[in-house]
Design a protein around this motif. Sequence first.
Motif, PDB file in Angstrom:
ATOM      1  N   ILE A 165       0.828  -1.210   0.000  1.00 55.87           N
ATOM      2  CA  ILE A 165       0.000   0.000   0.000  1.00 55.87           C
ATOM      3  C   ILE A 165       0.866   1.266   0.000  1.00 55.87           C
ATOM      4  CG2 ILE A 165      -0.183   0.010   2.549  1.00 55.87           C
ATOM      5  CD1 ILE A 165      -3.187   0.872   2.124  1.00 55.87           C
ATOM      6  N   VAL A 166       0.342   2.286  -0.658  1.00 55.00           N
ATOM      7  CA  VAL A 166       0.924   3.632  -0.566  1.00 55.00           C
ATOM      8  C   VAL A 166      -0.007   4.416   0.358  1.00 55.00           C
ATOM      9  CG1 VAL A 166       1.702   5.666  -1.843  1.00 55.00           C
ATOM     10  CG2 VAL A 166       1.653   3.429  -2.992  1.00 55.00           C
ATOM     11  N   ALA A 167       0.507   4.840   1.501  1.00 55.25           N
ATOM     12  CA  ALA A 167      -0.314   5.582   2.468  1.00 55.25           C
ATOM     13  C   ALA A 167       0.270   6.976   2.611  1.00 55.25           C
ATOM     14  CB  ALA A 167      -0.319   4.879   3.818  1.00 55.25           C
ATOM     15  N   GLU A 168      -0.599   7.981   2.532  1.00 54.90           N
ATOM     16  CA  GLU A 168      -0.080   9.359   2.607  1.00 54.90           C
ATOM     17  C   GLU A 168      -0.838  10.211   3.607  1.00 54.90           C
ATOM     18  OE1 GLU A 168      -1.903  12.093   1.436  1.00 54.90           O
ATOM     19  OE2 GLU A 168      -3.377  11.190   0.100  1.00 54.90           O
ATOM     20  N   GLY A 169      -0.117  11.196   4.150  1.00 56.16           N
ATOM     21  CA  GLY A 169      -0.734  12.101   5.119  1.00 56.16           C
ATOM     22  C   GLY A 169       0.279  13.068   5.688  1.00 56.16           C
ATOM     23  N   ARG A 170       0.232  13.220   7.012  1.00 48.32           N
ATOM     24  CA  ARG A 170       1.159  14.156   7.665  1.00 48.32           C
ATOM     25  C   ARG A 170       2.087  13.445   8.650  1.00 48.32           C
ATOM     26  NH1 ARG A 170      -2.062  16.419   4.791  1.00 48.32           N
ATOM     27  NH2 ARG A 170      -2.592  18.630   4.674  1.00 48.32           N
ATOM     28  N   ASP A 171       1.693  12.235   9.106  1.00 48.83           N
ATOM     29  CA  ASP A 171       2.465  11.552  10.151  1.00 48.83           C
ATOM     30  C   ASP A 171       2.621  10.069   9.841  1.00 48.83           C
ATOM     31  OD1 ASP A 171      -0.149  10.804  10.387  1.00 48.83           O
ATOM     32  OD2 ASP A 171      -0.278  11.039  12.554  1.00 48.83           O
ATOM     33  N   ILE A 172       2.581   9.722   8.559  1.00 53.56           N
ATOM     34  CA  ILE A 172       2.662   8.298   8.191  1.00 53.56           C
ATOM     35  C   ILE A 172       4.099   7.795   8.360  1.00 53.56           C
ATOM     36  CG2 ILE A 172       2.055   6.564   6.446  1.00 53.56           C
ATOM     37  CD1 ILE A 172      -0.281   8.401   7.436  1.00 53.56           C
ATOM     38  N   THR A 173       5.070   8.608   7.928  1.00 53.99           N
ATOM     39  CA  THR A 173       6.475   8.184   8.019  1.00 53.99           C
ATOM     40  C   THR A 173       6.970   8.167   9.459  1.00 53.99           C
ATOM     41  OG1 THR A 173       7.320  10.453   7.782  1.00 53.99           O
ATOM     42  CG2 THR A 173       7.010   9.195   5.757  1.00 53.99           C
ATOM     43  N   THR A 174       6.295   8.901  10.336  1.00 52.79           N
ATOM     44  CA  THR A 174       6.812   9.082  11.704  1.00 52.79           C
ATOM     45  C   THR A 174       6.009   8.350  12.780  1.00 52.79           C
ATOM     46  OG1 THR A 174       5.515  11.109  11.787  1.00 52.79           O
ATOM     47  CG2 THR A 174       7.871  11.342  11.251  1.00 52.79           C
ATOM     48  N   VAL A 175       4.672   8.299  12.624  1.00 49.74           N
ATOM     49  CA  VAL A 175       3.824   7.774  13.706  1.00 49.74           C
ATOM     50  C   VAL A 175       3.010   6.556  13.250  1.00 49.74           C
ATOM     51  CG1 VAL A 175       1.908   8.329  15.282  1.00 49.74           C
ATOM     52  CG2 VAL A 175       3.628  10.072  14.747  1.00 49.74           C
ATOM     53  N   VAL A 176       2.340   6.688  12.123  1.00 45.93           N
ATOM     54  CA  VAL A 176       1.415   5.615  11.698  1.00 45.93           C
ATOM     55  C   VAL A 176       2.195   4.382  11.236  1.00 45.93           C
ATOM     56  CG1 VAL A 176      -0.436   4.995  10.073  1.00 45.93           C
ATOM     57  CG2 VAL A 176      -0.374   7.291  11.083  1.00 45.93           C
ATOM     58  N   ALA A 177       3.202   4.591  10.391  1.00 42.89           N
ATOM     59  CA  ALA A 177       3.969   3.449   9.858  1.00 42.89           C
ATOM     60  C   ALA A 177       5.456   3.795   9.801  1.00 42.89           C
ATOM     61  CB  ALA A 177       3.450   3.082   8.465  1.00 42.89           C
ATOM     62  N   PRO A 178       6.069   4.028  10.977  1.00 43.70           N
ATOM     63  CA  PRO A 178       7.480   4.445  10.958  1.00 43.70           C
ATOM     64  C   PRO A 178       8.422   3.348  10.468  1.00 43.70           C
ATOM     65  CG  PRO A 178       6.718   4.096  13.218  1.00 43.70           C
ATOM     66  CD  PRO A 178       5.514   3.960  12.340  1.00 43.70           C
ATOM     67  N   ASP A 179       7.929   2.076  10.441  1.00 35.45           N
ATOM     68  CA  ASP A 179       8.811   1.019   9.918  1.00 35.45           C
ATOM     69  C   ASP A 179       8.484   0.641   8.474  1.00 35.45           C
ATOM     70  OD1 ASP A 179       6.472  -0.112  10.572  1.00 35.45           O
ATOM     71  OD2 ASP A 179       7.276  -1.641  11.954  1.00 35.45           O
ATOM     72  N   ALA A 180       7.793   1.540   7.772  1.00 32.75           N
ATOM     73  CA  ALA A 180       7.542   1.317   6.337  1.00 32.75           C
ATOM     74  C   ALA A 180       8.884   1.201   5.613  1.00 32.75           C
ATOM     75  CB  ALA A 180       6.753   2.495   5.772  1.00 32.75           C
ATOM     76  N   GLN A 181       8.911   0.347   4.579  1.00 33.88           N
ATOM     77  CA  GLN A 181      10.179   0.157   3.848  1.00 33.88           C
ATOM     78  C   GLN A 181      10.557   1.400   3.054  1.00 33.88           C
ATOM     79  OE1 GLN A 181       7.675  -1.942   3.969  1.00 33.88           O
ATOM     80  NE2 GLN A 181       8.405  -4.046   4.241  1.00 33.88           N
ATOM     81  N   VAL A 182       9.551   2.109   2.518  1.00 31.96           N
ATOM     82  CA  VAL A 182       9.811   3.346   1.768  1.00 31.96           C
ATOM     83  C   VAL A 182       9.180   4.493   2.535  1.00 31.96           C
ATOM     84  CG1 VAL A 182       9.502   4.559  -0.437  1.00 31.96           C
ATOM     85  CG2 VAL A 182       9.735   2.057  -0.407  1.00 31.96           C
ATOM     86  N   ARG A 183       9.987   5.490   2.889  1.00 27.76           N
ATOM     87  CA  ARG A 183       9.476   6.636   3.664  1.00 27.76           C
ATOM     88  C   ARG A 183       9.944   7.917   2.974  1.00 27.76           C
ATOM     89  NH1 ARG A 183      12.423   6.040   8.718  1.00 27.76           N
ATOM     90  NH2 ARG A 183      10.954   7.271   9.918  1.00 27.76           N
ATOM     91  N   VAL A 184       8.981   8.719   2.547  1.00 31.88           N
ATOM     92  CA  VAL A 184       9.317   9.893   1.746  1.00 31.88           C
ATOM     93  C   VAL A 184       8.564  11.118   2.256  1.00 31.88           C
ATOM     94  CG1 VAL A 184       9.062  10.915  -0.569  1.00 31.88           C
ATOM     95  CG2 VAL A 184       9.861   8.550  -0.335  1.00 31.88           C
ATOM     96  N   LEU A 185       9.279  12.233   2.346  1.00 27.30           N
ATOM     97  CA  LEU A 185       8.643  13.530   2.625  1.00 27.30           C
ATOM     98  C   LEU A 185       8.565  14.261   1.283  1.00 27.30           C
ATOM     99  CD1 LEU A 185       7.613  15.488   4.876  1.00 27.30           C
ATOM    100  CD2 LEU A 185       9.880  16.525   4.777  1.00 27.30           C
ATOM    101  N   LEU A 186       7.339  14.437   0.802  1.00 24.67           N
ATOM    102  CA  LEU A 186       7.129  15.113  -0.486  1.00 24.67           C
ATOM    103  C   LEU A 186       6.919  16.598  -0.214  1.00 24.67           C
ATOM    104  CD1 LEU A 186       6.640  14.956  -3.557  1.00 24.67           C
ATOM    105  CD2 LEU A 186       4.260  14.408  -3.072  1.00 24.67           C
ATOM    106  N   THR A 187       7.828  17.423  -0.724  1.00 26.51           N
ATOM    107  CA  THR A 187       7.723  18.862  -0.458  1.00 26.51           C
ATOM    108  C   THR A 187       7.590  19.635  -1.760  1.00 26.51           C
ATOM    109  OG1 THR A 187      10.104  19.211  -0.584  1.00 26.51           O
ATOM    110  CG2 THR A 187       9.204  18.659   1.583  1.00 26.51           C
ATOM    111  N   ALA A 188       7.279  20.904  -1.626  1.00 25.64           N
ATOM    112  CA  ALA A 188       7.312  21.849  -2.753  1.00 25.64           C
ATOM    113  C   ALA A 188       7.305  23.234  -2.117  1.00 25.64           C
ATOM    114  CB  ALA A 188       6.108  21.658  -3.673  1.00 25.64           C
TER     115      ALA A 188
END
Length: 239
Positions: free
Chosen positions: A128-151
Amino acid sequence: MSDGQRLIIAVDGPSGSGKSSVCRAVAGQLGAAYLDTGAMYRAATWYCLAQGVDLDDEQAVAVAVEELPLKISTDPEHQVVMVGSTDVTGAIRETRISERVSEIATNRPARALLISAQRRLIDESGYIVAEGRDITTVVAPDAQVRVLLTASAEARLRRRGLQLGGTETAEALKRQVIDRDTRDSTASNFTEAADGVAVLDSSDLTFQETVDTLIQRVHQVSAEPLSTPSAGASRGESR
Ligand SMILES: Nc1ncnc2c1ncn2[C@@H]1O[C@H](COP(=O)(O)OP(=O)(O)OP(=O)(O)O)[C@@H](O)[C@H]1O
Ligand SMILES: Nc1ccn([C@H]2C[C@H](O)[C@@H](COP(=O)(O)O)O2)c(=O)n1
């Protein structure tokens, strides 16, 4: 993905950075599921307002979110959000929801309930690709791919303006993008990458270039040998 393998792709970022559109396209191209966690906060806001709950009343909001009869699809080609028997897919995008959703996002008990629901959905899917504000840090911090998408703020305001058909004033866009981020950032940190999180700055990339860069990152990580199997993999779960 072979049977029994789990791959979680976690993406966070500020408003208008392209999380929903880019992640949905990436999930579609990879054949993965897609979870828009922002839609869950929006559905909770819609429900509280429909029930006449005072959003300043932390306990009343928590009770409403606990009983929220939410169903959200994780099919990237067919996004539907239901609250009970009401299809709220379109209604949760209205300005009246965008302007109040931070009140739910900053409500700690409501947040804890939604985070548990998000973890369940991610666990059930496995790919699954899960997106939000705290997925990489709180919801799924052990995800294999962790990306902060900025602009840049300029790019995000321009994109949101185009997305809304050029109908919004500069002041309204600022409220919906910059001011909402300021309020939301009291509940989670989506402006700086946590350890192990890769930054993808899309300011000067086209939409397709951004999608391609994220897919490259997924291929790169999934080609690496897995160091620690996740809990789900050890239970033999698959999509
Ligand atoms: N790299 C890009 N170049 C140009 N436009 C883009 C790019 N990425 C996304 N967009 C467009 O920007 C708009 C905003 O993107 P999107 O709604 O996915 O942002 P978001 O991060 O999910 O925002 P929010 O958190 O407020 O929901 C969309 O119209 C999308 O197609
Ligand atoms: N993981 C998440 C996802 C979303 N939010 C909050 C912050 C936003 O204001 C709101 C709606 O999200 P959007 O649809 O704009 O991506 O939900 C959050 O706090 N944590």
